[in-house]
Structure formats: C-alpha cells, structure tokens
Design a protein around this motif. Structure first.
Motif, PDB file in Angstrom:
ATOM      1  N   MET A 133      28.922 -66.832 -57.530  1.00  0.00           N
ATOM      2  CA  MET A 133      28.022 -66.577 -56.430  1.00  0.00           C
ATOM      3  C   MET A 133      28.488 -65.291 -55.736  1.00  0.00           C
ATOM      4  O   MET A 133      29.674 -65.075 -55.556  1.00  0.00           O
ATOM      5  N   ARG A 134      27.508 -64.465 -55.339  1.00  0.00           N
ATOM      6  CA  ARG A 134      27.798 -63.224 -54.613  1.00  0.00           C
ATOM      7  C   ARG A 134      27.435 -63.419 -53.144  1.00  0.00           C
ATOM      8  O   ARG A 134      26.313 -63.773 -52.831  1.00  0.00           O
ATOM      9  N   ILE A 135      28.419 -63.174 -52.272  1.00  0.00           N
ATOM     10  CA  ILE A 135      28.237 -63.321 -50.837  1.00  0.00           C
ATOM     11  C   ILE A 135      28.371 -61.951 -50.196  1.00  0.00           C
ATOM     12  O   ILE A 135      29.349 -61.238 -50.428  1.00  0.00           O
ATOM     13  N   PHE A 136      27.391 -61.591 -49.378  1.00  0.00           N
ATOM     14  CA  PHE A 136      27.380 -60.305 -48.673  1.00  0.00           C
ATOM     15  C   PHE A 136      27.605 -60.587 -47.192  1.00  0.00           C
ATOM     16  O   PHE A 136      26.848 -61.324 -46.568  1.00  0.00           O
ATOM     17  N   VAL A 137      28.659 -59.992 -46.631  1.00  0.00           N
ATOM     18  CA  VAL A 137      28.986 -60.159 -45.220  1.00  0.00           C
ATOM     19  C   VAL A 137      28.605 -58.880 -44.486  1.00  0.00           C
ATOM     20  O   VAL A 137      29.122 -57.808 -44.791  1.00  0.00           O
ATOM     21  N   ILE A 138      27.690 -59.012 -43.525  1.00  0.00           N
ATOM     22  CA  ILE A 138      27.259 -57.890 -42.688  1.00  0.00           C
ATOM     23  C   ILE A 138      27.726 -58.227 -41.280  1.00  0.00           C
ATOM     24  O   ILE A 138      27.139 -59.078 -40.614  1.00  0.00           O
ATOM     25  N   ASP A 139      28.808 -57.596 -40.854  1.00  0.00           N
ATOM     26  CA  ASP A 139      29.379 -57.953 -39.546  1.00  0.00           C
ATOM     27  C   ASP A 139      30.153 -56.771 -38.982  1.00  0.00           C
ATOM     28  O   ASP A 139      30.922 -56.137 -39.694  1.00  0.00           O
ATOM     29  N   SER A 140      29.937 -56.503 -37.702  1.00  0.00           N
ATOM     30  CA  SER A 140      30.636 -55.397 -37.050  1.00  0.00           C
ATOM     31  C   SER A 140      32.126 -55.697 -36.872  1.00  0.00           C
ATOM     32  O   SER A 140      32.921 -54.788 -36.667  1.00  0.00           O
ATOM     33  N   ASP A 141      32.501 -56.961 -36.983  1.00  0.00           N
ATOM     34  CA  ASP A 141      33.903 -57.363 -36.843  1.00  0.00           C
ATOM     35  C   ASP A 141      34.514 -57.544 -38.233  1.00  0.00           C
ATOM     36  O   ASP A 141      34.195 -58.511 -38.926  1.00  0.00           O
ATOM     37  N   PRO A 142      35.401 -56.637 -38.646  1.00  0.00           N
ATOM     38  CA  PRO A 142      35.999 -56.758 -39.988  1.00  0.00           C
ATOM     39  C   PRO A 142      36.772 -58.061 -40.187  1.00  0.00           C
ATOM     40  O   PRO A 142      36.951 -58.509 -41.304  1.00  0.00           O
ATOM     41  N   ALA A 156      37.343 -66.006 -51.869  1.00  0.00           N
ATOM     42  CA  ALA A 156      37.640 -64.976 -52.870  1.00  0.00           C
ATOM     43  C   ALA A 156      37.934 -65.546 -54.259  1.00  0.00           C
ATOM     44  O   ALA A 156      37.591 -64.926 -55.263  1.00  0.00           O
ATOM     45  N   ARG A 157      38.544 -66.704 -54.330  1.00  0.00           N
ATOM     46  CA  ARG A 157      38.860 -67.288 -55.636  1.00  0.00           C
ATOM     47  C   ARG A 157      37.632 -67.845 -56.338  1.00  0.00           C
ATOM     48  O   ARG A 157      37.599 -67.976 -57.551  1.00  0.00           O
ATOM     49  N   GLU A 158      36.612 -68.200 -55.549  1.00  0.00           N
ATOM     50  CA  GLU A 158      35.424 -68.858 -56.108  1.00  0.00           C
ATOM     51  C   GLU A 158      34.232 -67.928 -56.249  1.00  0.00           C
ATOM     52  O   GLU A 158      33.376 -68.156 -57.093  1.00  0.00           O
ATOM     53  N   HIS A 159      34.143 -66.912 -55.378  1.00  0.00           N
ATOM     54  CA  HIS A 159      32.943 -66.086 -55.298  1.00  0.00           C
ATOM     55  C   HIS A 159      33.292 -64.616 -55.156  1.00  0.00           C
ATOM     56  O   HIS A 159      34.383 -64.270 -54.723  1.00  0.00           O
ATOM     57  N   GLU A 160      32.319 -63.780 -55.482  1.00  0.00           N
ATOM     58  CA  GLU A 160      32.466 -62.343 -55.250  1.00  0.00           C
ATOM     59  C   GLU A 160      32.009 -62.052 -53.818  1.00  0.00           C
ATOM     60  O   GLU A 160      30.907 -62.431 -53.414  1.00  0.00           O
ATOM     61  N   ILE A 161      32.862 -61.370 -53.052  1.00  0.00           N
ATOM     62  CA  ILE A 161      32.568 -61.062 -51.660  1.00  0.00           C
ATOM     63  C   ILE A 161      32.393 -59.551 -51.512  1.00  0.00           C
ATOM     64  O   ILE A 161      33.227 -58.771 -51.962  1.00  0.00           O
ATOM     65  N   VAL A 162      31.285 -59.160 -50.881  1.00  0.00           N
ATOM     66  CA  VAL A 162      31.014 -57.763 -50.554  1.00  0.00           C
ATOM     67  C   VAL A 162      30.797 -57.727 -49.049  1.00  0.00           C
ATOM     68  O   VAL A 162      30.176 -58.634 -48.492  1.00  0.00           O
ATOM     69  N   SER A 163      31.315 -56.695 -48.381  1.00  0.00           N
ATOM     70  CA  SER A 163      31.129 -56.659 -46.927  1.00  0.00           C
ATOM     71  C   SER A 163      30.879 -55.239 -46.440  1.00  0.00           C
ATOM     72  O   SER A 163      31.225 -54.260 -47.104  1.00  0.00           O
ATOM     73  N   THR A 164      30.261 -55.177 -45.263  1.00  0.00           N
ATOM     74  CA  THR A 164      30.044 -53.909 -44.574  1.00  0.00           C
ATOM     75  C   THR A 164      30.036 -54.180 -43.075  1.00  0.00           C
ATOM     76  O   THR A 164      29.687 -55.283 -42.646  1.00  0.00           O
ATOM     77  N   THR A 165      30.402 -53.164 -42.312  1.00  0.00           N
ATOM     78  CA  THR A 165      30.363 -53.270 -40.852  1.00  0.00           C
ATOM     79  C   THR A 165      29.163 -52.526 -40.283  1.00  0.00           C
ATOM     80  O   THR A 165      29.046 -52.375 -39.079  1.00  0.00           O
ATOM     81  N   PHE A 197      22.882 -50.449 -41.223  1.00  0.00           N
ATOM     82  CA  PHE A 197      22.178 -49.460 -42.046  1.00  0.00           C
ATOM     83  C   PHE A 197      22.733 -49.443 -43.468  1.00  0.00           C
ATOM     84  O   PHE A 197      21.971 -49.381 -44.436  1.00  0.00           O
ATOM     85  N   ALA A 198      24.059 -49.510 -43.594  1.00  0.00           N
ATOM     86  CA  ALA A 198      24.666 -49.546 -44.931  1.00  0.00           C
ATOM     87  C   ALA A 198      24.250 -50.804 -45.685  1.00  0.00           C
ATOM     88  O   ALA A 198      24.032 -50.768 -46.898  1.00  0.00           O
ATOM     89  N   ALA A 199      24.101 -51.908 -44.974  1.00  0.00           N
ATOM     90  CA  ALA A 199      23.671 -53.154 -45.611  1.00  0.00           C
ATOM     91  C   ALA A 199      22.278 -53.026 -46.194  1.00  0.00           C
ATOM     92  O   ALA A 199      22.031 -53.408 -47.341  1.00  0.00           O
ATOM     93  N   ILE A 200      21.372 -52.470 -45.404  1.00  0.00           N
ATOM     94  CA  ILE A 200      19.995 -52.269 -45.884  1.00  0.00           C
ATOM     95  C   ILE A 200      19.981 -51.369 -47.113  1.00  0.00           C
ATOM     96  O   ILE A 200      19.279 -51.631 -48.090  1.00  0.00           O
ATOM     97  N   GLU A 201      20.777 -50.301 -47.088  1.00  0.00           N
ATOM     98  CA  GLU A 201      20.855 -49.394 -48.242  1.00  0.00           C
ATOM     99  C   GLU A 201      21.383 -50.111 -49.474  1.00  0.00           C
ATOM    100  O   GLU A 201      20.855 -49.939 -50.570  1.00  0.00           O
ATOM    101  N   ARG A 202      22.432 -50.905 -49.297  1.00  0.00           N
ATOM    102  CA  ARG A 202      23.025 -51.614 -50.437  1.00  0.00           C
ATOM    103  C   ARG A 202      22.016 -52.581 -51.047  1.00  0.00           C
ATOM    104  O   ARG A 202      21.891 -52.690 -52.259  1.00  0.00           O
ATOM    105  N   ILE A 203      21.284 -53.296 -50.221  1.00  0.00           N
ATOM    106  CA  ILE A 203      20.278 -54.236 -50.725  1.00  0.00           C
ATOM    107  C   ILE A 203      19.128 -53.469 -51.381  1.00  0.00           C
ATOM    108  O   ILE A 203      18.617 -53.882 -52.418  1.00  0.00           O
ATOM    109  N   ALA A 204      18.757 -52.331 -50.812  1.00  0.00           N
ATOM    110  CA  ALA A 204      17.645 -51.538 -51.349  1.00  0.00           C
ATOM    111  C   ALA A 204      17.926 -51.002 -52.751  1.00  0.00           C
ATOM    112  O   ALA A 204      16.995 -50.820 -53.535  1.00  0.00           O
ATOM    113  N   ILE A 205      19.189 -50.760 -53.077  1.00  0.00           N
ATOM    114  CA  ILE A 205      19.502 -50.244 -54.416  1.00  0.00           C
ATOM    115  C   ILE A 205      19.537 -51.346 -55.461  1.00  0.00           C
ATOM    116  O   ILE A 205      19.863 -51.102 -56.621  1.00  0.00           O
ATOM    117  N   GLY A 206      19.190 -52.562 -55.035  1.00  0.00           N
ATOM    118  CA  GLY A 206      19.026 -53.628 -56.002  1.00  0.00           C
ATOM    119  C   GLY A 206      20.201 -54.553 -56.169  1.00  0.00           C
ATOM    120  O   GLY A 206      20.234 -55.342 -57.117  1.00  0.00           O
TER     121      GLY A 206
END
Length: 118
Positions: free
Chosen positions: A1-10, A21-30, A33-42
C-alpha cells in the motif's frame, strides 16, 4: 500500500513512517502545492493523510482540486485535524475519515486499515 502524507509538520510524516515503513511505502511532503503536482503526474496512492490546515494550500483546497481533477483520488483522503469543531460543517459534508491531532499510531493503524477496506 502507498501512503501519501501531506502535512506542514514533518514530525507527522515521521510518525507515519515509524508506524508503517515496514508494511507500506510512505511518501511525504510539507507543501500542498507540491502534493497537487505529485498527484497530477500520476502517482497513485492508496491513502492520503492530509493536514486540513496547511499554510500554503489548505486541505480543503487540496481536496477541492482533487475532486475536480482526480475524484477517485479524493475519496482516499483522510484529514488530520487539530480542532474538528472548527471544521465540523466541512467534515460532515464528506464521506472521508479524519484523525484528530495529536495523531496516535494506533488510531492511524485503524484508519489505514479502514481505508484499505473501502
């Protein structure tokens, strides 16, 4: 499972990474705007944990943009909220889950499990 964390607090991303981390792939951004771009690229995500009170682009605005451009992705959003009462009308208008801060690992685990069953 891929989990995307969009949070201003790292630190929130750290809690998610330490919990999953052991069970899933974690991607994050603070940055919203970067989150929208990442999702927009597919980049496909199974769950998106989104801070409702992002400083650069609010969680409400991120959600609105996802509804317009990627409604199937919008359904995977779980909001991270400090004060649910302040956002009650918005939260009640959604089918999405929310998690109240401070975020507990057990609560995150249950929320992620519930989202995977959708």
């Amino acid at each position: 499972m891929r989990i995307f964390v969009i949070d201003s607090d790292p630190q929130t991303a750290s809690v998610v990474e330490n919990t999953f981390a052991r069970e899933h792939e974690i991607v994050s951004t603070t940055s919203g705007f970067a989150a929208i771009e990442r999702i927009a690229i597919g980049r496909a995500f199974d769950v998106i944990l989104c801070d409702l009170e992002m400083p650069d682009l609010s969680g409400k605005e991120i959600y609105r943009r996802l509804l317009e451009s990627a409604p199937q992705t919008a359904s995977k959003v779980v909001f991270l909220v400090s004060d649910p009462k302040a956002h009650r009308a918005f939260l009640d208008s959604l089918q999405n889950h929310y998690v109240q801060r401070p975020v507990a690992a057990a609560t995150l685990r249950e929320t992620i499990r519930a989202m995977s069953l959708r």
